[in-house]
Design a protein around this motif. Structure first.
Motif, PDB file in Angstrom:
ATOM      1  N   TYR A  33       0.789  -0.988   0.047  1.00  0.00           N
ATOM      2  CA  TYR A  33      -0.127   0.044   0.126  1.00  0.00           C
ATOM      3  C   TYR A  33       0.630   1.392  -0.103  1.00  0.00           C
ATOM      4  O   TYR A  33       1.925   1.170   0.164  1.00  0.00           O
ATOM      5  CB  TYR A  33      -0.821  -0.076   1.139  1.00  0.00           C
ATOM      6  N   CYS A  34       0.086   2.326  -0.401  1.00  0.00           N
ATOM      7  CA  CYS A  34       0.850   3.650  -0.238  1.00  0.00           C
ATOM      8  C   CYS A  34       0.268   4.570   0.856  1.00  0.00           C
ATOM      9  O   CYS A  34      -0.837   4.746   0.852  1.00  0.00           O
ATOM     10  CB  CYS A  34       0.547   4.204  -1.745  1.00  0.00           C
ATOM     11  N   ARG A  85      -4.296   4.615   3.598  1.00  0.00           N
ATOM     12  CA  ARG A  85      -3.650   3.734   2.990  1.00  0.00           C
ATOM     13  C   ARG A  85      -3.953   3.265   1.850  1.00  0.00           C
ATOM     14  O   ARG A  85      -5.117   2.681   2.026  1.00  0.00           O
ATOM     15  CB  ARG A  85      -3.223   2.312   4.011  1.00  0.00           C
ATOM     16  N   ALA A  87      -4.517   1.720  -2.162  1.00  0.00           N
ATOM     17  CA  ALA A  87      -3.961   0.690  -2.906  1.00  0.00           C
ATOM     18  C   ALA A  87      -2.709   1.134  -4.192  1.00  0.00           C
ATOM     19  O   ALA A  87      -3.167   2.191  -4.730  1.00  0.00           O
ATOM     20  CB  ALA A  87      -4.887   0.085  -3.888  1.00  0.00           C
ATOM     21  N   CYS A 123       0.181   6.508  -6.391  1.00  0.00           N
ATOM     22  CA  CYS A 123       0.659   5.805  -5.615  1.00  0.00           C
ATOM     23  C   CYS A 123       1.236   4.388  -6.089  1.00  0.00           C
ATOM     24  O   CYS A 123       1.057   3.827  -7.140  1.00  0.00           O
ATOM     25  CB  CYS A 123      -0.624   5.121  -4.666  1.00  0.00           C
ATOM     26  N   ALA A 125       3.815   1.355  -4.514  1.00  0.00           N
ATOM     27  CA  ALA A 125       3.666   0.421  -3.195  1.00  0.00           C
ATOM     28  C   ALA A 125       4.755   0.854  -2.273  1.00  0.00           C
ATOM     29  O   ALA A 125       6.097   1.149  -2.926  1.00  0.00           O
ATOM     30  CB  ALA A 125       4.078  -0.905  -3.597  1.00  0.00           C
TER      31      ALA A 125
END
Length: 146
Positions: A33-34, A85, A87, A123, A125
């Motif tokens: 997640y970002c 958070r 995706a 985003c 990871a």
């Protein structure tokens, strides 16, 4: 009796190993997640919740409402920090408003920061984004902070 204690200790060790495996799996998922975070304030001092909405780009015409979908939201009772958070592999934007009537829905007369497509967030990871400051103007007209 000694054998029973040994079996109990062995079972405990196996359970502990399983728990650590779960933690490692959870950490691996979290790493995909970002993290997005920041703080929100409002020019109006009304005791009203501040709501930050994370929207995900789902269409190509960025000016059309249909091209954006609510991904998450964060409700604060007043000025403070928010955190999402998101995706990885998606593009996001932020919207914020001061919920004067406390119904968790934006009304046309409530102060807000609209979606600014120029400030989209892509985003990747594990890639953190700089802390974003949002300041909701008293009049409801767009005014980015900072």
């Amino acid at each position: 009796m000694t054998r029973r204690i040994a079996i109990i200790l062995l079972a405990g060790a196996l359970l502990k190993a399983c728990m650590f495996q779960d933690v490692k799996e959870q950490q691996a998922i979290i790493a995909t997640y970002c993290p997005l975070d920041g703080e929100v304030t409002a020019e109006r001092t009304d005791p009203a919740p501040l709501i930050v909405v994370l929207v995900r780009q789902v269409g190509t015409d960025l000016r059309r409402r249909e091209s954006w979908q609510i991904a998450d939201h964060f409700v604060l009772e007043g000025p403070g920090r928010w955190h999402f958070r998101a995706a990885a592999g998606a593009t996001y934007g932020l919207v914020a408003f001061q919920d004067i009537n406390r119904d968790l829905k934006h009304q046309p007369d409530e102060p807000y920061i609209p979606l600014e497509v120029e400030r989209r967030i892509t985003c990747r990871a594990g890639e953190p984004h700089a802390t974003m400051a949002l300041r909701i103007p008293a009049t409801g007209r767009p005014r980015p902070a900072g």
